[in-house]
Enzyme design. Structure first.
Site, PDB file in Angstrom:
ATOM      1  N   ASP A 479       0.831  -1.203   0.000  1.00 12.30           N
ATOM      2  CA  ASP A 479       0.000   0.000   0.000  1.00 12.30           C
ATOM      3  C   ASP A 479       0.867   1.255   0.000  1.00 12.30           C
ATOM      4  O   ASP A 479       2.075   1.211   0.278  1.00 12.30           O
ATOM      5  CB  ASP A 479      -0.890  -0.042   1.250  1.00 12.30           C
ATOM      6  CG  ASP A 479      -2.198   0.699   1.081  1.00 12.30           C
ATOM      7  OD1 ASP A 479      -2.308   1.506   0.153  1.00 12.30           O
ATOM      8  OD2 ASP A 479      -3.105   0.486   1.919  1.00 12.30           O
ATOM      9  N   ASP A 549     -10.477   2.024  -3.717  1.00 10.81           N
ATOM     10  CA  ASP A 549     -11.041   1.781  -2.388  1.00 10.81           C
ATOM     11  C   ASP A 549     -12.559   1.763  -2.441  1.00 10.81           C
ATOM     12  O   ASP A 549     -13.213   1.393  -1.467  1.00 10.81           O
ATOM     13  CB  ASP A 549     -10.588   2.874  -1.415  1.00 10.81           C
ATOM     14  CG  ASP A 549      -9.291   2.483  -0.724  1.00 10.81           C
ATOM     15  OD1 ASP A 549      -8.879   1.319  -0.862  1.00 10.81           O
ATOM     16  OD2 ASP A 549      -8.695   3.342  -0.050  1.00 10.81           O
TER      17      ASP A 549
HETATM   18  C1  DGJ Z   1      -5.844   1.828   1.732  1.00  8.00           C
HETATM   19  C2  DGJ Z   1      -6.159   0.616   0.923  1.00  8.00           C
HETATM   20  O1  DGJ Z   1      -6.576   0.969  -0.359  1.00  8.00           O
HETATM   21  C3  DGJ Z   1      -7.187  -0.220   1.651  1.00  8.00           C
HETATM   22  O2  DGJ Z   1      -7.591  -1.305   0.879  1.00  8.00           O
HETATM   23  C4  DGJ Z   1      -6.611  -0.658   2.965  1.00  8.00           C
HETATM   24  O3  DGJ Z   1      -5.543  -1.525   2.742  1.00  8.00           O
HETATM   25  C5  DGJ Z   1      -6.178   0.540   3.768  1.00  8.00           C
HETATM   26  N1  DGJ Z   1      -5.334   1.427   3.019  1.00  8.00           N
HETATM   27  C6  DGJ Z   1      -5.460   0.117   5.020  1.00  8.00           C
HETATM   28  O4  DGJ Z   1      -4.937   1.166   5.709  1.00  8.00           O
END
Ligand code: DGJ
Length: 747
Positions: A479, A549
């Site tokens: 991430d 997301d």
């Molecule tokens: C952002 C990501 O896109 C999510 O899927 C998740 O992993 C969160 N961060 C976790 O902090």
């Protein structure tokens, strides 16, 4: 496929069965651009296509020769300050402050295959016969510097890749202020420009505008390729659509700051440039040092946008993605993020994993919150050791238990970040990418680590390596959750600062490469607050990327539709999540959520321990379906049929290359009152073959046997329910309704 050099005319012609690309050495030694487009027959001299114009006040390098001016000539790699007033492809500052350059043709090399780019991702070949490369060497002897322009043409793709290397032989050094990966000068402006634009949770929305005088650009100055714009640009003729017409695609294999723009000058010609964003870029080269730009990938289609996408999909899926996972079916996984967020312990995780195993899920992925004191997002990034209060057996203990259930284990990292409240930051405040003597921004309560520094990358590598060696980890979600703000590399001198943004991304690539070498079996999925780093650069390291997301099925139709302009289905992370959805609070059926998520890597992201037996049974069926069909879906030919950006409904299909079998998905956003009856026109079927059409789930309707030409030209009715569905059932379809059809050639 061939690359010809015509000595007398001093012309290079790169061609294959589909495209031609022609370059000519101009009278002043600079490179002129002659042609890029549909294949034309090779001949000795295309010089008449170099159009000379006499224009008042045009700067002329040859005294009295008013027709020769770089102001209007089409060029390959233009500089500013030599008569050309358009935006330049490069700019070099010399020791005395001069920025004047005069790079002249020196020599060329043609060779089979394609070189790799050191430290940078790039499209590759497996056999030399797949491609041929032309390197043209230009020299400015006054500043003792060479520019090597590389062009690769492929046997089976209508693709030209371009990249540039600067070689400094000047004892006093030179400073690059701008160095685009490529430029394309086109003879007219009759195009529309198409961008993939958006923001967090709304990535890669298709935006189209007419080209007009001036510059239309997209860019990122955020340190990552960004939610806002993807490093991709398309020019299409005004009459071109998904299925016909001329389309030019430009894609940058890079994950950092980029600039991509189309400039229309007032004589109606168009210049496209693409490369590292020059903002804050200043790269000093000492004698004998080189600088390599990222690669730009140009795709030509004479048959609409879908054809361009088919080329990008195949090229990127088979010649950009690398390693063991390239050709493997992607595992169906469950991720705990939307099920638990930070609030979990081993018991909770194992309950989810147990249920997941029962319904056939293959990988369990533990997301954010497993390390340090990470119970909320303001702490512990950089402290990569398990929180034993949550996971008493640490990562080895948990992964062992997950594997004992018969599933593989995956883990989340955010390697490039730290929090103020972390042991890492307390020990090394100077490792962050901000001037620590001043005030600097937090974003999502975190700081960016200075990955331009080798010691920082090495430290994080050691941390990750320890975990990956001690435990059995089969998947990593990598991430990256914030943009850069005040970029400064602490303790480094003035000359270093202009290198930091690019060196940072080289550091990211280096860490990926080290981990890939050390742990070749791990499947990497890149992620950046959803889809802020969904770019070709990262596909070289991570075969799949978290698309957004936003897991809402309805929003995902647009996001996945836009993403599919460039990126293959096998690269799109797509999960079924809870209803109501956590981002937009919309209720959608489990059917529709899965019908969207099938067109990606497929997985789940919700607390399945809270679902009813009926829902779990439905998911079991979905998983059986996906296991059976994922190879076809992820590697077949994906075609967009109806745009959600223009209609209340949308459709796409995926067909095996041999046109034997495929799927067509239809989505209707809002339920109309006595709405029109709709037909979807499929594409690329064998017109004379008979196909059986069966609806995959729900009523399992037999939709008859039809010839390919019927399905393509008369269309498949997607809203006729005469065969058995009552009016009441029809009304219940409601909003966000979808149908999935299986199409199979009858033997
Ligand atoms: C952002 C990501 O896109 C999510 O899927 C998740 O992993 C969160 N961060 C976790 O902090």
């Amino acid at each position: 496929m061939a690359i010809k050099f015509h000595e007398r005319a001093k012309e290079f012609h790169l061609y294959n069965d589909s495209i031609s690309y022609i370059i000519k050495v101009l009278k002043n030694g600079h490179l002129g651009h002659v042609y890029y487009g549909k294949n034309i027959t090779d001949k000795e001299d295309f010089g008449y296509l170099i159009e000379y114009a006499k224009r008042d006040m045009a700067p002329c390098p040859f005294e009295g020769e008013h027709c020769f001016s770089l102001e209007s000539l089409k060029q390959e790699y233009p500089t500013f300050g030599s008569g050309d007033m358009r935006y330049p492809a490069f700019e070099i500052e010399q020791e005395d402050g001069s920025r004047i350059c005069d790079f002249k043709y020196k020599k060329f090399h043609i060779f089979k295959g394609k070189k790799t780019l050191e430290g940078l991702p790039a499209v590759y070949v497996e056999k030399e016969e797949e491609a041929e490369t032309l390197e043209i060497i230009l020299e400015d002897s006054f500043i003792q510097t060479e520019i090597i322009l590389s062009y690769t043409i492929f046997e089976r793709f209508p693709v030209i890749t371009k990249s540039v290397q600067f070689v400094c032989e000047n004892a006093r050094g030179i400073t690059l202020l701008n160095c685009m990966s490529g430029c394309l000068d086109l003879p007219d402006k009759d195009y529309e420009i198409v961008k993939l634009a958006g923001r967090w949770s709304k990535e890669r929305q298709v935006k189209t505008a007419k080209l007009e005088y001036g510059i239309q650009s997209i860019y990122s100055m955020r340190g990552c390729s960004s939610h806002q714009f993807n490093p991709f640009l398309m020019l299409k003729r005004e009459n071109a659509d998904e299925f016909s017409g001329e389309v030019l695609g430009f894609s940058l294999v890079y994950s950092g700051d980029f600039l991509a723009q189309a400039e229309v000058d007032n004589f109606d010609s168009t210049r496209v440039i693409m490369g590292i964003h020059p903002n804050e870029f200043r790269w000093k080269l000492e004698k004998n040092e080189k600088f390599q730009t990222p690669e730009m990938v140009m795709v030509y289609s004479d048959n609409g946008i879908n054809k361009m996408s088919h080329i990008y999909h195949e090229l990127y899926r088979t010649r950009l993605v690398r390693g063991k996972w390239r050709d493997k079916e992607r595992p169906i996984l469950i991720n705990n993020w939307e099920a638990t967020y930070f609030d979990f312990n081993e018991e909770k995780i194992l309950n989810i994993a147990n249920k997941a195993k029962e319904i056939g899920i293959e990988f369990f992925v533990l997301d954010d919150g497993w390390f340090g004191e990470r119970n909320q997002d303001d702490r512990s990034l950089g402290d990569w050791h398990a929180n034993l209060k949550k996971l008493p057996g640490g990562i080895p203990g948990l992964s062992e238990k997950i594997e004992a259930l018969g599933m593989k284990f995956g883990l989340w990292f955010e390697p490039e970040m730290t929090n103020k409240n972390s042991d890492l930051f307390r020990a090394h405040p100077e490792w962050i990418l901000s001037d620590i003597r001043r005030n600097y921004c937090q974003s999502r309560n975190q700081y960016v680590l200075d990955f331009s520094k080798e010691e920082v990358v090495d430290y994080i590598y050691q941390q990750m390596k320890k975990i990956l060696t001690e435990a059995s980890v089969s998947y990593i979600k990598w991430d990256m959750n914030r943009s850069f703000s005040e970029v400064f590399s602490n303790g480094k001198g003035k000359d270093y600062q202009g290198k930091v943004r690019h060196k940072y991304i080289l550091g990211v690539y280096r860490l990926y490469e080290k981990l890939k070498q050390e742990f070749p079996d791990i499947l990497f999925e890149s992620c950046a607050s959803g889809g802020a780093r969904f770019d070709p650069g990262l596909l070289y390291y991570a075969p799949q990327a978290w698309t957004s997301d936003n897991t809402d099925a309805v929003d995902r139709i647009k996001i996945q539709y836009g993403t599919s302009y460039v990126y293959p289905i096998s690269s799109m992370g797509s999960h079924v999540s809870a209803s109501p959805n956590h981002q937009v609070f919309r209720n959608t059926s489990l059917d529709t959520r899965a019908n969207v998520a099938y067109f990606g890597t497929f997985g789940y992201e919700l607390d399945i321990t809270k679902l009813s037996e009926e829902e779990l049974d439905q998911m079991k069926e979905q998983i059986i379906f996906m296991k059976k069909n994922r190879k076809l879906i992820q590697t077949g030919v994906f075609t967009r049929l109806k745009s959600p950006f223009e209609h209340n409904s949308s459709a796409w299909q995926v067909m095996s290359e041999d046109r034997e079998e495929g799927f067509m998905a239809y989505f209707r956003i809002l339920q109309p009152v006595y709405g029109k009856l709709e037909r979807i026109f499929m594409k690329d079927l064998d017109p004379k073959a008979k196909y059986s059409v069966v609806e995959c789930f729900g009523s399992r309707q037999d939709c008859g046997v039809h010839y390919g030409d019927e399905l393509m030209y008369a269309g498949l009715s997607v809203s006729d329910y005469s065969s058995g569905i009552t009016d009441i059932a029809r009304e219940q379809q409601g909003d966000y309704f979808s149908r999935l059809f299986h199409i199979k050639r009858e033997s």
